[in-house]
Design an enzyme around this catalytic site. Sequence first.
Site, PDB file in Angstrom:
ATOM      1  N   ASP A 180      15.938  15.610   3.016  1.00  0.00           N
ATOM      2  CA  ASP A 180      15.996  14.815   4.008  1.00  0.00           C
ATOM      3  C   ASP A 180      14.721  14.329   4.284  1.00  0.00           C
ATOM      4  O   ASP A 180      14.446  14.700   5.775  1.00  0.00           O
ATOM      5  CB  ASP A 180      17.126  15.180   4.995  1.00  0.00           C
TER       6      ASP A 180
ATOM      7  N   HIS B  39      17.667  10.116   6.122  1.00  0.00           N
ATOM      8  CA  HIS B  39      19.128   9.896   6.394  1.00  0.00           C
ATOM      9  C   HIS B  39      19.123   8.692   7.472  1.00  0.00           C
ATOM     10  O   HIS B  39      19.959   7.941   7.932  1.00  0.00           O
ATOM     11  CB  HIS B  39      19.851  10.933   6.794  1.00  0.00           C
TER      12      HIS B  39
ATOM     13  N   SER C  85      16.714  12.706  15.285  1.00  0.00           N
ATOM     14  CA  SER C  85      16.732  12.874  13.801  1.00  0.00           C
ATOM     15  C   SER C  85      15.430  12.171  13.324  1.00  0.00           C
ATOM     16  O   SER C  85      14.987  11.192  14.158  1.00  0.00           O
ATOM     17  CB  SER C  85      17.797  11.991  13.327  1.00  0.00           C
TER      18      SER C  85
END
Length: 256
Positions: free
Chosen positions: A116, A71, A210
């Site tokens: 992901d 992502h 992230s």
Amino acid sequence: MLKIAVLLSVLACALAGTIPDGLLPQLDGRIVGGYETSIDAHPYQVSLQRFGSHFCGGSIYSHDIVITAAHCLQSVDAKDLKIRVGSTYWRSGGSVHSVRSFRNHEGYNARTMVNDIAIVRIESDLSFRSSIRAVRIADHNPREGATAVVSGWGTTESGGSTIPDHLLAVDLEIVDVSRCRSGEFGYGKKIKDTMLCAYAPNKDACQGDSGGPLVSGDRLVGVVSWGYGCGDVRYPGVYADVAHFHEWIERTAREV
């Protein structure tokens, strides 16, 4: 502290259509309830940057390969990416490298956040030293309750608009997938078999972390992926399960 409220707003708007069922992906990483650390303690940690700003973390897999979250690399060109390695500070120190190419997992789904994970190839080989090291990837999941550490330059509170210059880390415990999707927590069936959870009360990764590393037993076991808020007692942090992707990582690192 660097003001990035506008950047976060742009990212949120650009990705609003990809948030799974009202849950907030941990875009750009954050550490909540953690402590300052050094790159020598986490020499595999890298900062992914665009236009001079940190936006995601990553982990060194080899001399020219970094593992991060899929992502993080949506609607991004390799030519716009830089990776800083070997520094406790995302804005200075260490060395900055251009990106040759990257590949997101072909099964990545922005709505459900399954698969992901992504592989990035750096333009030039890294010179390993005490502050720049590869991390071994897990080939099996750690046991329930095992200690793990997540690190990054993410915000220090849910919805925060600033990120720290100094690398932070927080100690968590692994939560088994079946427990993570149980009624004890609030996710239910949103937790898939490609995911791993980690938790400690009022401690978590956050926006800006992230793509960064979750390490247990000196192995990379997770990649920071998503969660509801940051440090919410009902919602553990959710990570891409590295052991599940072990063969994909090895294959893609050769091909990318």
